[in-house]
Design an enzyme around this catalytic site. Structure first.
Site, mmCIF file in Angstrom:
data_model
loop_
_atom_site.group_PDB
_atom_site.id
_atom_site.type_symbol
_atom_site.label_atom_id
_atom_site.label_comp_id
_atom_site.label_asym_id
_atom_site.label_seq_id
_atom_site.Cartn_x
_atom_site.Cartn_y
_atom_site.Cartn_z
ATOM 1 N N ASP A 188 -10.757 -2.206 12.792
ATOM 2 C CA ASP A 188 -10.046 -0.955 13.092
ATOM 3 C C ASP A 188 -10.989 0.092 13.677
ATOM 4 O O ASP A 188 -10.544 1.147 14.122
ATOM 5 C CB ASP A 188 -9.328 -0.393 11.853
ATOM 6 C CG ASP A 188 -10.224 -0.253 10.639
ATOM 7 O OD1 ASP A 188 -11.284 -0.912 10.575
ATOM 8 O OD2 ASP A 188 -9.866 0.533 9.733
ATOM 9 N N HIS A 243 -3.756 2.362 -4.721
ATOM 10 C CA HIS A 243 -3.023 2.164 -3.453
ATOM 11 C C HIS A 243 -1.580 1.771 -3.760
ATOM 12 O O HIS A 243 -1.012 0.902 -3.092
ATOM 13 C CB HIS A 243 -3.695 1.076 -2.595
ATOM 14 C CG HIS A 243 -4.963 1.535 -1.936
ATOM 15 N ND1 HIS A 243 -4.992 2.281 -0.790
ATOM 16 C CD2 HIS A 243 -6.263 1.353 -2.276
ATOM 17 C CE1 HIS A 243 -6.243 2.533 -0.439
ATOM 18 N NE2 HIS A 243 -7.039 1.985 -1.338
ATOM 19 N N GLU A 274 -10.854 1.100 -4.520
ATOM 20 C CA GLU A 274 -10.693 2.550 -4.406
ATOM 21 C C GLU A 274 -9.762 3.176 -5.451
ATOM 22 O O GLU A 274 -8.999 4.085 -5.128
ATOM 23 C CB GLU A 274 -10.193 2.911 -2.999
ATOM 24 C CG GLU A 274 -11.157 2.460 -1.913
ATOM 25 C CD GLU A 274 -10.722 2.842 -0.511
ATOM 26 O OE1 GLU A 274 -11.543 3.409 0.203
ATOM 27 O OE2 GLU A 274 -9.570 2.545 -0.129
ATOM 28 N N ASP A 328 0.890 -1.173 0.000
ATOM 29 C CA ASP A 328 0.000 0.000 0.000
ATOM 30 C C ASP A 328 0.917 1.208 0.000
ATOM 31 O O ASP A 328 2.145 1.076 0.165
ATOM 32 C CB ASP A 328 -0.925 0.007 1.233
ATOM 33 C CG ASP A 328 -2.275 0.642 0.907
ATOM 34 O OD1 ASP A 328 -2.279 1.821 0.485
ATOM 35 O OD2 ASP A 328 -3.308 -0.028 1.043
#
Ligand code: ACM
Ligand code: ZN
Length: 684
Positions: free
Chosen positions: A413, A255, A311, A178
């Site tokens: 998270d 990413h 994304e 990432d």
């Protein structure tokens, strides 16, 4: 190793103590038990080395406690359940005072049986008599750890593998790449680990909101790390011994800032201040990624290789000549027009399809986040759903295998308890109870239910920088997902599961796992107001609109008596975005009480969560009117804008007696602009 001390932790066994709960479990007469101490083991079937280790540990530890038993443990190979994946991990236990029969069809079945025995064996080395027939509901019971945002050592991963194995989880998905750092040695591309694995700030938050620069390995400020191929092979073997596959994830096409910093020629612009996406029209990109995947496949025997796919902004693709040419050649866009969003979507599908086919040609299967769903993916591609039910249904209807890890239930998270009581997290509110309420079946139509291959918990680590903190976020919520993955949905009541998990966490903590203790949970937000008040059901006129994305129950939301919880997207909080100049109030509404009333207090709760730019108002103002024409100011409260680390909720109010039918409430945005979120306007 770690698991050794997890043994024999119960002083008195109760059937509810096995986690995940077995499919069928009948305990015999109370007090009757098989004594493991010194039992003979009769076994001519192949076992995992880990199974041998656990058995010998049980026998040896309890022998020390209790002298020897005359009993025998017999291992028999036999097909169980049906011939599907269930049979691979299925097992039976037949336990009497003289003998303990373990039946399974595979070494993994014997391992699962032994993991159950470990949980049943008490401190005196006794296993209660009874019968167990067990098999998993889902083939994929996974945990993802993001080792990019913060780097975690191999020893930490091994410890998590031990805990996973003890609870019959069987997939460890490593988010290896990432923007924040590349974590796998790739021999052909050394810059991935001499540059892209290191950054100039240790905490992700400082780096992401700061320079976003990479650092040469070995320079004084460089934070990061990577796993060598030798370490990864050893980790794969360690996991495999425990019945766990490691699924590597190599992110594409987005990413990928870290790769494009190391190899800028792979981006659309070739600039070293790079966008996040690989160029989708450059053959060199496909060559590069195929070469990377060759090494990934060599290290990881997993059938599934995760290609990310989430994304993608695709911004640079719009103006890139190579991307344009690929879109035109593949009839995604006309030569004389700008590519529209659907052309960009199709270009991403083209990218993922090429890479997916590469894996298929090498006997592997692609898996990707739910943005990759497209009818043209290779037939064998699987989809990991992280958004909502719609994506799961679409993937299942297209005949894809689906792994469910929806953020609303599986993103570990998020805060697990009242945010003001917790270390900083990315946001949200996902308490244990919500994870435990996850029902995978509801994510597909009946006709497509068999497409659901499994469930997975995901630990993203933007705000998780240490092993201790990671364990705190993982457990006990991951234990609920272990139960759901094995059982389909928890077979026991919420309170029974909670009790089992509290016992289990006590053992984990005794053994050095920094799990969160549910018994200390503060829980859902305590409501600061009665839900019945003078404006309940009042008509609300909006002088500025609420956000369509955070509408709650629409025009009724501010007087419906529903207060929000710790999550601003729980459907009770209504959101208002500051205008570009932040010059007028973000919230501006008039309430009509229907008749003139005596009032003494008007107030509302606002939430502040700074990461997504939700702030308290800088001013809260209330005016009142009897006729709806002439207003007088009841009062105004000004508050200096201040950022806070932890989310919190504060009441803004004006306390003053008046008579009014109409009440105008205005709240000005903070000095930082952003959002205002409120859930109810209370009038007393
Ligand atoms: C994701 O959370 N972007 C998969
Ligand atoms: Zn391009």
């Amino acid at each position: 190793m770690f698991i050794a001390t997890l043994l024999l932790a119960f002083s008195a066994f109760s059937s509810g103590d096995v986690l995940p709960a077995p499919f069928r479990m009948e305990l015999g007469e109370s007090g009757k038990a098989f004594r493991v101490a010194g039992a003979r083991i009769k076994c001519d079937v192949p076992l995992h080395a880990e199974t041998h280790r656990l058995l010998h540990q049980m026998v040896a530890v309890s022998k020390h406690e209790q002298g020897t038993s005359g009993g025998v443990m017999v291992f028999t190979e036999r097909p169980l359940f049906d011939a599907s994946f269930r049979s691979f991990e299925a097992y039976e236990l037949h336990i009497s005072p003289d003998s303990l029969h373990v039946v399974a069809a595979t070494p993994t079945g014997f391992l699962r049986a032994t993991q159950t025995l470990v949980q049943m064996c008490d401190k005196k080395g006794r296993v209660p008599c009874g019968r167990i027939a067990d098999a998993p509901a889902y083939e994929w019971r996974g945990l993802m750890i993001d080792v990019s945002r913060h780097f975690f050592p191999v020893e930490f991963l091994k410890k998590q593998i031990d805990i996973m194995a003890a609870h019959k989880l069987n997939r460890l998905h490593l988010h290896l790449t990432d923007a924040a750092g590349w974590r796998m040695e790739i021999k052909r591309y050394p810059r991935l680990t001499t540059l892209a694995a290191w950054r100039d700030a240790a905490l992700w938050k400082d780096w992401w909101h700061g320079t976003r620069k990479y650092a040469e390995q070995g320079t004084p400020q460089a934070y990061g790390g990577y796993y060598t191929q030798r370490e990864l092979r050893e980790l794969v073997a360690y996991a495999s011994e425990r019945g766990i596959d490691i699924v590597p994830e190599i992110e594409m096409p987005a990413h990928s800032e870290e790769v494009l910093a190391a190899y800028p020629e792979l981006s659309c612009t070739s600039a070293s201040s790079c966008p996040s996406d690989f160029c989708a029209g450059n053959e060199a990109v496909y060559d590069f990624l195929q070469n990377v995947l060759d090494e990934v496949m060599d290290v990881f025997p997993s059938r599934y290789i995760h290609l990310g796919g989430d994304e993608a902004g695709k911004e640079s693709w719009k103006t890139c000549l190579r991307c344009r040419r690929t879109m035109i050649e593949n009839d995604m866009t006309a030569p004389d027009s700008m590519p529209d969003p659907s052309a960009l979507e199709r270009l991403q599908a083209h990218f993922m399809r090429r890479m997916g086919r590469y894996l298929s040609a090498h006997g592997r299967r692609m898996i990707g986040w739910d943005e990759v769903i497209d009818a043209t993916l290779p037939e064998d591609a699987a989809v990991m759903v992280w958004r909502d039910l719609r994506h799961a249904r679409r993937a299942a209807a297209l005949g894809r295998e689906v792994i469910l890890s929806p953020a609303a239930y599986c993103y570990l998270d998020a805060y697990q308890d009242a945010p003001p009581s917790q270390p900083e997290a990315i946001g949200g509110y996902l308490p244990f109870e919500q994870v435990a309420a996850f029902s995978p079946e509801t994510f597909a139509d009946e006709a497509h239910r068999r497409r659901i291959k499994g469930v997975q918990g995901n630990l993203w680590t933007e705000y998780v920088s240490t092993p201790d903190h990671a364990e705190y976020m993982l457990y006990p919520r991951m234990l609920a997902l272990a139960e759901i993955g094995w059982s389909g949905a928890s077979r026991r009541s919420a309170s029974d599961l909670r009790r089992a998990v509290i016992n289990r966490v006590a053992q984990l903590r005794e053994n050095g796992v920094r799990a969160f203790d549910l018994r200390t949970a503060v829980g859902q937000r305590a409501l600061s107001h009665p839900l019945s008040h003078k404006a309940l059901g009042a008509t609300v006129v909006y002088h500025r609109p609420f956000s369509a994305s955070y509408a709650a129950s629409g025009v009724a939301a501010l007087t419906d008596g529903r207060c929000g919880g710790w999550s601003y997207h729980d459907g009770a909080w209504q959101g208002f975005l500051a205008d570009a100049q932040a010059s007028c109030p973000s919230l501006d509404v008039t309430l009509d009480l229907g008749a003139e009333r005596r009032i003494s207090w008007v107030g509302a709760d606002f939430m502040q969560v700074c990461n997504p730019e939700i702030f308290y108002p800088s001013a809260f103002r209330v005016s009142v009117s009897r006729d709806g024409q002439n207003y007088t100011l009841l009062g105004e409260q000004s508050v200096p804008s201040q950022k806070t680390i932890l989310p919190d909720i504060r009441t803004f109010f004006i306390k003053r007696k008046a008579r009014a039918r109409y009440i105008r409430v205005q709240a000005s945005p903070s000095a930082f602009g952003g959002w205002l979120f409120t859930d109810e306007i209370i009038v007393k």
